[in-house]
Design an enzyme around this catalytic site. Sequence first.
Site, PDB file in Angstrom:
ATOM      1  N   HIS A   1       0.837  -1.201   0.000  1.00 30.85           N
ATOM      2  CA  HIS A   1       0.000   0.000   0.000  1.00 30.85           C
ATOM      3  C   HIS A   1       0.873   1.252   0.000  1.00 30.85           C
ATOM      4  O   HIS A   1       1.634   1.492   0.938  1.00 30.85           O
ATOM      5  CB  HIS A   1      -0.919   0.012   1.229  1.00 30.85           C
ATOM      6  CG  HIS A   1      -1.888  -1.126   1.257  1.00 30.85           C
ATOM      7  ND1 HIS A   1      -1.655  -2.274   1.976  1.00 30.85           N
ATOM      8  CD2 HIS A   1      -3.080  -1.295   0.651  1.00 30.85           C
ATOM      9  CE1 HIS A   1      -2.672  -3.108   1.815  1.00 30.85           C
ATOM     10  NE2 HIS A   1      -3.550  -2.539   1.009  1.00 30.85           N
TER      11      HIS A   1
ATOM     12  N   HIS B   1      -5.185  -5.666  -6.108  1.00 30.06           N
ATOM     13  CA  HIS B   1      -4.985  -6.920  -5.387  1.00 30.06           C
ATOM     14  C   HIS B   1      -6.314  -7.426  -4.820  1.00 30.06           C
ATOM     15  O   HIS B   1      -7.327  -6.735  -4.848  1.00 30.06           O
ATOM     16  CB  HIS B   1      -3.931  -6.775  -4.283  1.00 30.06           C
ATOM     17  CG  HIS B   1      -4.228  -5.719  -3.268  1.00 30.06           C
ATOM     18  ND1 HIS B   1      -4.008  -4.381  -3.477  1.00 30.06           N
ATOM     19  CD2 HIS B   1      -4.729  -5.810  -2.010  1.00 30.06           C
ATOM     20  CE1 HIS B   1      -4.355  -3.685  -2.411  1.00 30.06           C
ATOM     21  NE2 HIS B   1      -4.813  -4.532  -1.502  1.00 30.06           N
TER      22      HIS B   1
ATOM     23  N   CYS C   1     -12.313  -6.085   7.220  1.00 29.66           N
ATOM     24  CA  CYS C   1     -11.814  -6.368   5.875  1.00 29.66           C
ATOM     25  C   CYS C   1     -10.548  -7.208   6.009  1.00 29.66           C
ATOM     26  O   CYS C   1      -9.994  -7.342   7.107  1.00 29.66           O
ATOM     27  CB  CYS C   1     -11.472  -5.090   5.125  1.00 29.66           C
ATOM     28  SG  CYS C   1     -12.854  -3.948   4.896  1.00 29.66           S
TER      29      CYS C   1
ATOM     30  N   HIS D   1      -7.336  -9.676   3.540  1.00 24.48           N
ATOM     31  CA  HIS D   1      -6.766 -10.191   2.302  1.00 24.48           C
ATOM     32  C   HIS D   1      -6.615 -11.705   2.424  1.00 24.48           C
ATOM     33  O   HIS D   1      -5.983 -12.170   3.381  1.00 24.48           O
ATOM     34  CB  HIS D   1      -5.388  -9.582   2.047  1.00 24.48           C
ATOM     35  CG  HIS D   1      -5.375  -8.089   2.009  1.00 24.48           C
ATOM     36  ND1 HIS D   1      -5.217  -7.326   3.150  1.00 24.48           N
ATOM     37  CD2 HIS D   1      -5.507  -7.221   0.981  1.00 24.48           C
ATOM     38  CE1 HIS D   1      -5.243  -6.049   2.810  1.00 24.48           C
ATOM     39  NE2 HIS D   1      -5.420  -5.953   1.504  1.00 24.48           N
TER      40      HIS D   1
ATOM     41  N   GLU E   1      -9.149 -10.012  14.050  1.00 30.94           N
ATOM     42  CA  GLU E   1      -9.403  -8.586  14.216  1.00 30.94           C
ATOM     43  C   GLU E   1     -10.378  -8.283  15.348  1.00 30.94           C
ATOM     44  O   GLU E   1     -10.214  -7.288  16.062  1.00 30.94           O
ATOM     45  CB  GLU E   1      -9.930  -8.016  12.897  1.00 30.94           C
ATOM     46  CG  GLU E   1      -9.914  -6.518  12.841  1.00 30.94           C
ATOM     47  CD  GLU E   1     -10.017  -5.980  11.431  1.00 30.94           C
ATOM     48  OE1 GLU E   1     -10.823  -5.055  11.230  1.00 30.94           O
ATOM     49  OE2 GLU E   1      -9.313  -6.475  10.528  1.00 30.94           O
TER      50      GLU E   1
ATOM     51  N   TYR F   1     -12.906  -1.318  -6.010  1.00 36.08           N
ATOM     52  CA  TYR F   1     -12.825   0.124  -5.777  1.00 36.08           C
ATOM     53  C   TYR F   1     -11.369   0.565  -5.736  1.00 36.08           C
ATOM     54  O   TYR F   1     -10.439  -0.243  -5.588  1.00 36.08           O
ATOM     55  CB  TYR F   1     -13.510   0.501  -4.453  1.00 36.08           C
ATOM     56  CG  TYR F   1     -12.694   0.111  -3.228  1.00 36.08           C
ATOM     57  CD1 TYR F   1     -11.912   1.052  -2.567  1.00 36.08           C
ATOM     58  CD2 TYR F   1     -12.678  -1.198  -2.770  1.00 36.08           C
ATOM     59  CE1 TYR F   1     -11.141   0.697  -1.472  1.00 36.08           C
ATOM     60  CE2 TYR F   1     -11.911  -1.560  -1.681  1.00 36.08           C
ATOM     61  CZ  TYR F   1     -11.148  -0.611  -1.035  1.00 36.08           C
ATOM     62  OH  TYR F   1     -10.378  -0.973   0.033  1.00 36.08           O
TER      63      TYR F   1
ATOM     64  N   GLU G   1      -5.806   2.532  -1.602  1.00 34.54           N
ATOM     65  CA  GLU G   1      -6.348   1.175  -1.597  1.00 34.54           C
ATOM     66  C   GLU G   1      -6.858   0.897  -3.003  1.00 34.54           C
ATOM     67  O   GLU G   1      -7.530   1.760  -3.605  1.00 34.54           O
ATOM     68  CB  GLU G   1      -7.498   1.035  -0.590  1.00 34.54           C
ATOM     69  CG  GLU G   1      -7.064   0.868   0.847  1.00 34.54           C
ATOM     70  CD  GLU G   1      -6.582  -0.533   1.180  1.00 34.54           C
ATOM     71  OE1 GLU G   1      -6.297  -1.318   0.251  1.00 34.54           O
ATOM     72  OE2 GLU G   1      -6.477  -0.839   2.381  1.00 34.54           O
TER      73      GLU G   1
ATOM     74  N   GLU H   1      -8.512  -2.454  -4.825  1.00 34.03           N
ATOM     75  CA  GLU H   1      -8.844  -3.840  -4.554  1.00 34.03           C
ATOM     76  C   GLU H   1     -10.035  -4.341  -5.359  1.00 34.03           C
ATOM     77  O   GLU H   1     -10.987  -3.600  -5.610  1.00 34.03           O
ATOM     78  CB  GLU H   1      -9.192  -4.014  -3.063  1.00 34.03           C
ATOM     79  CG  GLU H   1      -8.060  -3.644  -2.129  1.00 34.03           C
ATOM     80  CD  GLU H   1      -8.427  -3.765  -0.663  1.00 34.03           C
ATOM     81  OE1 GLU H   1      -7.504  -3.942   0.152  1.00 34.03           O
ATOM     82  OE2 GLU H   1      -9.620  -3.672  -0.325  1.00 34.03           O
TER      83      GLU H   1
ATOM     84  N   TRP I   1     -15.012   2.814   0.654  1.00 37.43           N
ATOM     85  CA  TRP I   1     -15.521   1.523   0.187  1.00 37.43           C
ATOM     86  C   TRP I   1     -16.812   1.143   0.907  1.00 37.43           C
ATOM     87  O   TRP I   1     -17.712   0.570   0.312  1.00 37.43           O
ATOM     88  CB  TRP I   1     -14.475   0.426   0.308  1.00 37.43           C
ATOM     89  CG  TRP I   1     -13.985   0.135   1.697  1.00 37.43           C
ATOM     90  CD1 TRP I   1     -14.522  -0.742   2.585  1.00 37.43           C
ATOM     91  CD2 TRP I   1     -12.860   0.723   2.350  1.00 37.43           C
ATOM     92  NE1 TRP I   1     -13.804  -0.742   3.763  1.00 37.43           N
ATOM     93  CE2 TRP I   1     -12.772   0.148   3.643  1.00 37.43           C
ATOM     94  CE3 TRP I   1     -11.902   1.669   1.974  1.00 37.43           C
ATOM     95  CZ2 TRP I   1     -11.783   0.496   4.552  1.00 37.43           C
ATOM     96  CZ3 TRP I   1     -10.907   2.020   2.871  1.00 37.43           C
ATOM     97  CH2 TRP I   1     -10.860   1.439   4.147  1.00 37.43           C
TER      98      TRP I   1
END
Length: 197
Positions: free
Chosen positions: A28, A35, A70, A72, A90, A107, A116, A118, A164
């Site tokens: 980032h 990604h 959120c 990955h 989290e 977005y 960002e 993604e 987002w």
Amino acid sequence: MTVAPPELVVLLDPAGAALGTADKTGVHHADTPLHLAFSCYLVDDDGRVLMTRRAATKRTFPGVWTNSFCGHPAPDEPLDTAVRRRGRQELGLDVGPPRLVLPGFRYRAEQDGVVEHEMCPVFVASATGTAQPEADEVDEVRAVPWGDLVSAVRDRSWPGLSPWCVEQVEELATLGEGPLSWPEGDATALPPAARLA
């Protein structure tokens, strides 16, 4: 002393096919490559959504309010597995089976020179227990009625929502009256890199 392996993100071409991987700690920046990611909305039996305020220490979009969490997926990690893993990491929550609702969401957003970028399928799920946020990830949590969140997005009465989340809420609001009624998304519309058996 054992050194933990780097956390990798899956890099994508414009059509969503995997191009390779990159270390999350360096991906980032001002020219973040496209990604693979995901977003999840945790919902209780009354249709309230758990919203979180990102930790002020995070590199990307610190301090903003957003969806429940959120993350990955790791290379070759199924999205539903990644969602449940991230919920535990989290928020300290056991996430119920995630249901795909926006398979093709993507977005690009920028804050303070950090981007960002993604392809970010969106899920809804239930969770067991009380959130115990990881301090490096989340500063605050709040349960919000879905209708109130939609109204706040549309009349811009909740400053500091992530870009987002705003886009996702607008799309999700077209799916039905609330999260409990949203239909299952078409898994064939996922980015190719996310279509794991």
